[in-house]
Design an enzyme around this catalytic site. Structure first.
Site, PDB file in Angstrom:
ATOM      1  N   LYS A 125       0.843  -1.198   0.000  1.00 30.76           N
ATOM      2  CA  LYS A 125       0.000   0.000   0.000  1.00 30.76           C
ATOM      3  C   LYS A 125       0.881   1.251   0.000  1.00 30.76           C
ATOM      4  CE  LYS A 125      -4.284   1.356   2.312  1.00 30.76           C
ATOM      5  NZ  LYS A 125      -5.069   1.226   3.541  1.00 30.76           N
TER       6      LYS A 125
HETATM    7  O1  LIG Z   1      -8.600   3.077   5.304  1.00 31.78           O
HETATM    8  C1  LIG Z   1      -9.194   4.092   5.592  1.00 31.78           C
HETATM    9  C2  LIG Z   1     -10.598   4.162   5.996  1.00 31.78           C
HETATM   10  O2  LIG Z   1     -11.451   3.743   4.979  1.00 31.78           O
HETATM   11  C3  LIG Z   1     -10.852   5.552   6.481  1.00 31.78           C
HETATM   12  O3  LIG Z   1     -12.152   5.762   6.782  1.00 31.78           O
HETATM   13  P1  LIG Z   1     -12.629   7.038   7.601  1.00 31.78           P
HETATM   14  O4  LIG Z   1     -12.670   8.215   6.688  1.00 31.78           O
HETATM   15  O5  LIG Z   1     -13.969   6.623   8.091  1.00 31.78           O
HETATM   16  O6  LIG Z   1     -11.631   7.276   8.700  1.00 31.78           O
END
Ligand SMILES: O=C[C@H](O)COP(=O)(O)O
Length: 354
Positions: A125
């Site tokens: 990633k």
């Molecule tokens: O991997 C990251 C998540 O999908 C972030 O989600 P979030 O915007 O709810 O923190």
């Protein structure tokens, strides 16, 4: 195994033939590493003690724990990877977020991680920061599969697709079928920021656009995906077995309780997309979500919303840059805080072992 299951996210994915959705487990790196390591701390103090006593610094100990964790998760998903001929069943592990501004450092870290994890279904990633876009091309060209994270704007998304295509073209491999990628486009955070901007503007027209920006931009991202993965350039790569870089929806949980709880999942279902969902979003969708192709039902409405926002003075590039800065910063903070926690644990284990 327990570690993996407690750290998992889920995804819903529409099969390439457009048939019913399958519910497939998919590990996203920040969550799986950060959350699962807390379990590691509970169940494997001996391993941490051993690592620290062998003279490893805390970051090196962290990577040893993570690599083992990711290898276990890869094994768990291997059958999905095999059954889908490398289409699903991936596990992601993220390079250190401290490298988000470092092109070459990211390339080296990705190559190292890919080598030490040594599993076909691992995604390395990499964040879609400006310095890391060239890293993505380089890493893909080395035959390493990549989950590109922290994408917030159409402009950056197009650069990410180009990096993937350039990387495939530069690879020199005669069979490209095992080099794959997902582009993780963050959804809800776009509304969180734009809603604030609209409230500041405060006109009825601006207020009426609240909660619409994120899904509109995501729908346009899918249009871009379709355009870029068609035509002569793409056809030439397909002849060598290349697979499309799938769009992955991240940040799908609803932050404003006034909005429908499936807002960032239900309208974004389409062939070859991936929806990652934390428990809250998953449970809402399982409870009252409907599975059908929705991603391109309202393209002209999405275009209308996108340009109406521009007319109101919303600068999409500013939004993308701002969210990227916040995203990288928050990944770094999570990473630092995890290392601090590990260090504290290691210190206490050292005391116990004396
Ligand atoms: O991997 C990251 C998540 O999908 C972030 O989600 P979030 O915007 O709810 O923190």
């Amino acid at each position: 195994m327990e570690v993996v299951q407690r750290g998992q996210l889920f995804m819903i994915s529409m099969s390439r033939k457009g048939r019913a959705l399958g519910m497939i487990t998919f590990a996203a790196p920040s969550q799986i590493c950060f959350r699962s390591l807390q379990v590691v701390l509970e169940v494997l103090p001996a391993t941490l003690r051993e690592l620290v006593q062998s003279g490893k610094d805390i970051e090196a100990a962290y990577w040893e724990l993570v690599i083992k964790d990711i290898q276990d998760a890869c094994k768990l998903f291997e059958s999905i990877y095999d059954e889908t001929d490398g289409g699903d069943g991936y596990v992601s592990v993220e390079v250190s977020p401290r490298l988000a501004d470092d092109t070459q450092g990211t390339v080296e870290a990705a190559k190292w991680l890919h080598k030490v994890v040594n599993r076909p279904n691992v995604y390395i990633k990499i964040p879609a920061t400006a310095p890391c876009v060239p890293s993505i091309k380089e890493v893909i060209s080395q035959g390493i599969s990549v989950n590109v994270t922290l994408i917030f704007s159409l402009a950056r998304y197009e650069e990410v697709i180009d990096a993937y295509l350039d990387g495939l073209e530069a690879s020199g491999l005669s069979d490209l079928s095992r080099v794959t990628s997902v582009a993780s486009f963050f959804v809800s955070r776009v509304d969180t920021l734009i809603d604030k901007m609209l409230e500041k503007i405060g006109t009825p027209e601006a207020l009426d656009l609240r909660g619409k920006a994120a899904v509109a931009q995501a729908a346009l991202a899918y249009q871009l995906y379709q355009k870029k993965f068609s035509g002569p350039r793409w056809d030439a790569l397909v002849k060598k077995g290349a697979k499309k870089q799938r769009l992955l929806w991240a940040s799908t949980s609803v932050k404003n309780p006034a909005y429908p709880d499936t807002l960032y999942v239900a309208p974004l279902i389409g062939p070859d997309t991936v929806s990652t969902m934390p428990d809250q979003a998953l449970q809402a969708f399982v409870d009252h979500g409907a599975v059908s192709r929705t991603i391109d039902l309202n393209v002209s409405e999405a275009e209308g919303i996108y340009s109406a926002l521009e007319k109101l003075g919303i600068d999409w590039n500013y939004v993308g840059t701002q969210l990227e800065l916040e995203g990288v910063d928050s990944f770094k903070k999570s990473f630092d805080s995890l290392l601090d926690t590990l260090q504290e644990k290691a210190n206490s284990l050292k005391l116990v072992s004396l």
